[in-house]
Write a protein that holds these residues in place. Structure first.
Motif, short mmCIF file in Angstrom:
data_model
loop_
_atom_site.label_atom_id
_atom_site.label_comp_id
_atom_site.label_asym_id
_atom_site.label_seq_id
_atom_site.Cartn_x
_atom_site.Cartn_y
_atom_site.Cartn_z
N GLY A 363 54.81 58.25 67.77
CA GLY A 363 55.86 57.43 67.20
C GLY A 363 57.16 57.47 67.98
N PRO A 364 58.18 56.75 67.49
CA PRO A 364 59.45 56.65 68.21
C PRO A 364 60.22 57.96 68.29
CG PRO A 364 59.56 55.55 66.06
CD PRO A 364 58.13 55.87 66.30
N ALA A 365 60.08 58.83 67.30
CA ALA A 365 60.80 60.10 67.36
C ALA A 365 60.31 60.94 68.54
CB ALA A 365 60.62 60.87 66.05
N PHE A 366 59.00 61.03 68.70
CA PHE A 366 58.45 61.81 69.81
C PHE A 366 58.88 61.20 71.14
CE2 PHE A 366 55.25 63.09 72.88
CZ PHE A 366 55.15 64.45 72.65
N THR A 367 58.84 59.87 71.23
CA THR A 367 59.27 59.20 72.46
C THR A 367 60.72 59.49 72.77
OG1 THR A 367 57.66 57.41 72.13
CG2 THR A 367 59.52 56.96 73.59
N ALA A 368 61.59 59.47 71.75
CA ALA A 368 63.01 59.76 71.97
C ALA A 368 63.22 61.18 72.45
CB ALA A 368 63.78 59.50 70.68
N MET A 369 62.41 62.11 71.96
CA MET A 369 62.52 63.50 72.41
C MET A 369 62.13 63.62 73.88
SD MET A 369 60.95 65.49 69.12
CE MET A 369 61.32 64.81 67.50
N THR A 370 61.06 62.97 74.27
CA THR A 370 60.64 63.03 75.67
C THR A 370 61.68 62.38 76.57
OG1 THR A 370 59.36 60.96 75.56
CG2 THR A 370 58.22 62.98 74.97
N ASP A 371 62.28 61.28 76.12
CA ASP A 371 63.32 60.62 76.91
C ASP A 371 64.54 61.53 77.06
OD1 ASP A 371 61.72 58.39 77.14
OD2 ASP A 371 62.77 57.23 75.60
N ALA A 372 64.88 62.24 76.00
CA ALA A 372 66.04 63.13 76.05
C ALA A 372 65.82 64.27 77.03
CB ALA A 372 66.33 63.68 74.65
N ILE A 373 64.63 64.82 77.05
CA ILE A 373 64.33 65.89 78.01
C ILE A 373 64.39 65.36 79.43
CG2 ILE A 373 62.51 67.42 78.86
CD1 ILE A 373 61.66 67.84 75.95
N ARG A 374 63.78 64.22 79.64
CA ARG A 374 63.76 63.64 81.00
C ARG A 374 65.15 63.24 81.46
NH1 ARG A 374 58.73 60.74 79.22
NH2 ARG A 374 56.97 61.87 80.15
N SER A 375 66.07 62.96 80.53
CA SER A 375 67.43 62.60 80.93
C SER A 375 68.12 63.76 81.63
CB SER A 375 68.24 62.16 79.71
OG SER A 375 68.63 63.27 78.91
N GLN A 376 67.71 64.98 81.33
CA GLN A 376 68.31 66.16 81.93
C GLN A 376 67.40 66.84 82.94
OE1 GLN A 376 71.69 67.08 81.21
NE2 GLN A 376 71.38 64.96 80.59
N ASP A 377 66.14 66.49 82.93
CA ASP A 377 65.19 67.00 83.92
C ASP A 377 64.24 65.85 84.28
OD1 ASP A 377 63.35 68.24 85.51
OD2 ASP A 377 62.80 69.80 84.06
N PRO A 378 64.57 65.07 85.29
CA PRO A 378 63.76 63.89 85.65
C PRO A 378 62.32 64.23 86.01
CG PRO A 378 65.89 63.84 86.76
CD PRO A 378 65.76 65.19 86.15
N HIS A 379 62.06 65.49 86.33
CA HIS A 379 60.70 65.89 86.72
C HIS A 379 59.95 66.55 85.56
CE1 HIS A 379 61.80 64.93 90.81
NE2 HIS A 379 62.85 65.72 90.72
N ALA A 380 60.47 66.42 84.36
CA ALA A 380 59.85 67.05 83.19
C ALA A 380 58.57 66.33 82.81
CB ALA A 380 60.82 67.02 82.02
N HIS A 381 57.65 67.11 82.22
CA HIS A 381 56.39 66.57 81.69
C HIS A 381 56.27 67.00 80.22
CE1 HIS A 381 54.74 65.26 85.59
NE2 HIS A 381 55.39 66.32 86.07
N PRO A 382 56.87 66.25 79.30
CA PRO A 382 56.74 66.60 77.88
C PRO A 382 55.32 66.33 77.38
CG PRO A 382 58.65 65.18 78.27
CD PRO A 382 57.79 65.12 79.50
N VAL A 383 54.82 67.25 76.54
CA VAL A 383 53.47 67.11 75.97
C VAL A 383 53.51 67.55 74.51
CG1 VAL A 383 52.31 67.52 78.19
CG2 VAL A 383 52.80 69.46 76.67
N PRO A 384 52.64 67.01 73.66
CA PRO A 384 52.56 67.50 72.27
C PRO A 384 51.69 68.75 72.19
CG PRO A 384 51.01 65.72 72.58
CD PRO A 384 51.72 65.89 73.90
N PHE A 385 51.98 69.60 71.20
CA PHE A 385 51.08 70.74 70.96
C PHE A 385 51.15 71.13 69.50
CE2 PHE A 385 54.79 73.34 70.95
CZ PHE A 385 54.46 74.64 70.58
N LEU A 386 50.15 71.88 69.07
CA LEU A 386 50.04 72.35 67.69
C LEU A 386 50.42 73.83 67.66
CD1 LEU A 386 48.96 71.50 64.81
CD2 LEU A 386 46.79 72.53 65.51
#
Length: 447
Positions: A363-386
């Motif tokens: 959903g959009p919340a997860f996407t916004a979180m990944t975008d926020a991380i990449r805004s400060q680390d362009p080489h970041a690879h956000p992934v979901p986990f349990l």
């Protein structure tokens, strides 16, 4: 790694995160689980004062002596959007100073790290949130949505005096909220893929957690002299039951979140993780393997054993406690298996039982979180986990709020994040906290 500040939020505006975190680490909020700890009152008063200095009024709520939580609210720029909950806990697990390099309540800044019990779990996140709110007060920034804040007591036990209390007694504080962020996600894990020329930074974001089944077991037998035949021995009956439980091999079950994580790691690392031998693959992948190794199966670990008072007396009862964790959607089958393994002569009761929780990883919340991380680390690879453990998310799920584990933190590649949780020499890099402030600013002002 250095990152450019976001427009309007100069790095100077985030520097009090160090003082906030250090001060909080010096406050002993050890939660022993039996009421013998100092409570969270001093930390709660500190948080309330820090918010008040930023022009944010706070309410203290205390269902038991010194078991104190803080509630507050910040108006956003778009009242049409649902509010977002940011929750964190003020208590910590105990620490033995004799085992630590630096005192667990020192709050020392040493070699660029703040040391102390709670640095990662989770006073560092409390400090990050407070630092951002105070930076907003100085710069005039505001979140996009209304922010509902909850800094809670008793997470390291059952939440009875914290999250469960505020959900039950302060329900109106959370009106309209459907999503939340809290601990155990958004941190960096640095790895060097096979045959790669450079490191890769993976940022796991928690989209759920296993269910909790803490159980107290009782076996009953016939009391008697220790020299007798002992045909109806409660201790022996309980030990046999625990042995069956501990020896049981639980089947691997891949939840949607774990499947998505494995697919994301395949792409990020440029490899194929063998789904037929995932436990071995988890070992091979090191810290990245820890993101899924404890969420492939349920677990049921005996943790407490108590029986008898004298060597020559067979007791009529024996007791044990078991920490059970089950995957989303498997509670009934998990408990049926536990009962079968325990057998008819051992009874159980719940100390604490809470269903597994999940949030939308597409959903959009997860996407916004990944975008926020990449805004400060362009080489970041956000992934979901349990998450394998449990948090206050379970209490908020009771009132329809889904929590993401999102407490952004840039770590030294050699610092073992999960090893810091409840471990010796817990510490957090100051640069990582500054990174977290900037990522949170981006997320909360755009989502």
């Amino acid at each position: 790694m250095t990152t450019a500040p976001l427009s309007g939020l100069h790095p100077d505006h985030t520097t009090d995160v160090a003082a906030l975190c250090s001060d909080l680490l010096r406050i002993d909020t050890s939660n022993t689980g039996d009421g013998r700890g100092p409570g969270e009152r001093e930390a709660a008063e500190y948080v309330a004062h820090a918010l008040d200095q930023a022009g944010v009024p706070a309410t203290l709520t205390e269902p038991a002596h010194r078991r104190t939580s803080v509630l507050a609210r910040i108006a956003g720029t778009d009242s049409r959007l649902p509010p977002l909950l940011v929750h964190a806990h003020l208590d910590t697990v105990p620490a033995d100073p004799g085992e630590w390099t630096r005192h667990p309540h020192s709050g020392d800044l040493h070699h660029g790290h703040l040391w102390g019990r709670g640095a990662v779990d989770m006073k560092g996140t409390v400090a990050t949130t407070l630092a951002l709110v105070r930076a907003w007060a100085r710069t005039g920034h505001r979140p996009r949505r209304d922010l509902v804040l909850a800094f809670l007591a008793d997470e390291e036990s059952t939440g009875e005096y914290g999250s469960r209390h505020v959900v039950a007694e302060h329900r109106d504080h959370f009106d309209g909220v459907t999503e939340a962020i809290s601990e155990s996600g958004g941190f960096s894990v640095t790895t060097r893929p096979e045959n790669a020329a450079s490191d890769v930074r993976v940022y796991p974001i928690a989209v759920g957690e296993r269910g909790t089944a803490w159980m107290r077991l009782t076996a009953r037998g016939t009391a008697g002299h220790g020299s007798g035949p002992g045909d109806d021995n409660a201790v022996a009956e309980l030990v046999h039951a625990l042995s069956r439980l501990a020896a049981h091999t639980w089947p691997v079950t891949l939840t949607p979140a774990v499947r998505t994580l494995l697919d994301a790691l395949d792409r990020t690392l440029g490899i194929r993780i063998d789904r037929t031998r995932l436990e071995e693959e988890a070992i091979r992948l090191g810290q990245l393997g820890e993101l899924f190794d404890c969420t492939l199966r349920p677990t049921a670990n005996p943790t407490v054993l108590n029986a008898g008072r004298k060597v020559n007396v067979i007791p009529s009862r024996a007791h044990a406690e078991v920490d059970g964790r089950f995957l989303p959607g498997t509670r009934d089958t998990f408990m049926e298996t536990v009962d079968r393994l325990l057998g008819p002569r051992v009874t159980r009761e719940f100390i604490n039982c809470e269903d597994a929780v999940a949030a939308d990883h597409e959903g959009p919340a997860f996407t916004a979180m990944t975008d926020a991380i990449r805004s400060q680390d362009p080489h970041a690879h956000p992934v979901p986990f349990l998450q394998s453990g449990g948090t206050d998310a379970k209490a908020f799920a009771r009132i329809g709020i889904s929590t993401y584990g999102f407490a952004p933190l840039l770590l030294d590649p050699h610092l073992h994040y999960f090893g810091m949780f409840h471990g010796v020499d817990e510490r957090v890099p100051l640069t990582g906290l500054d990174f977290g402030v900037r990522v949170l600013h981006r997320f909360l002002t755009t989502y």
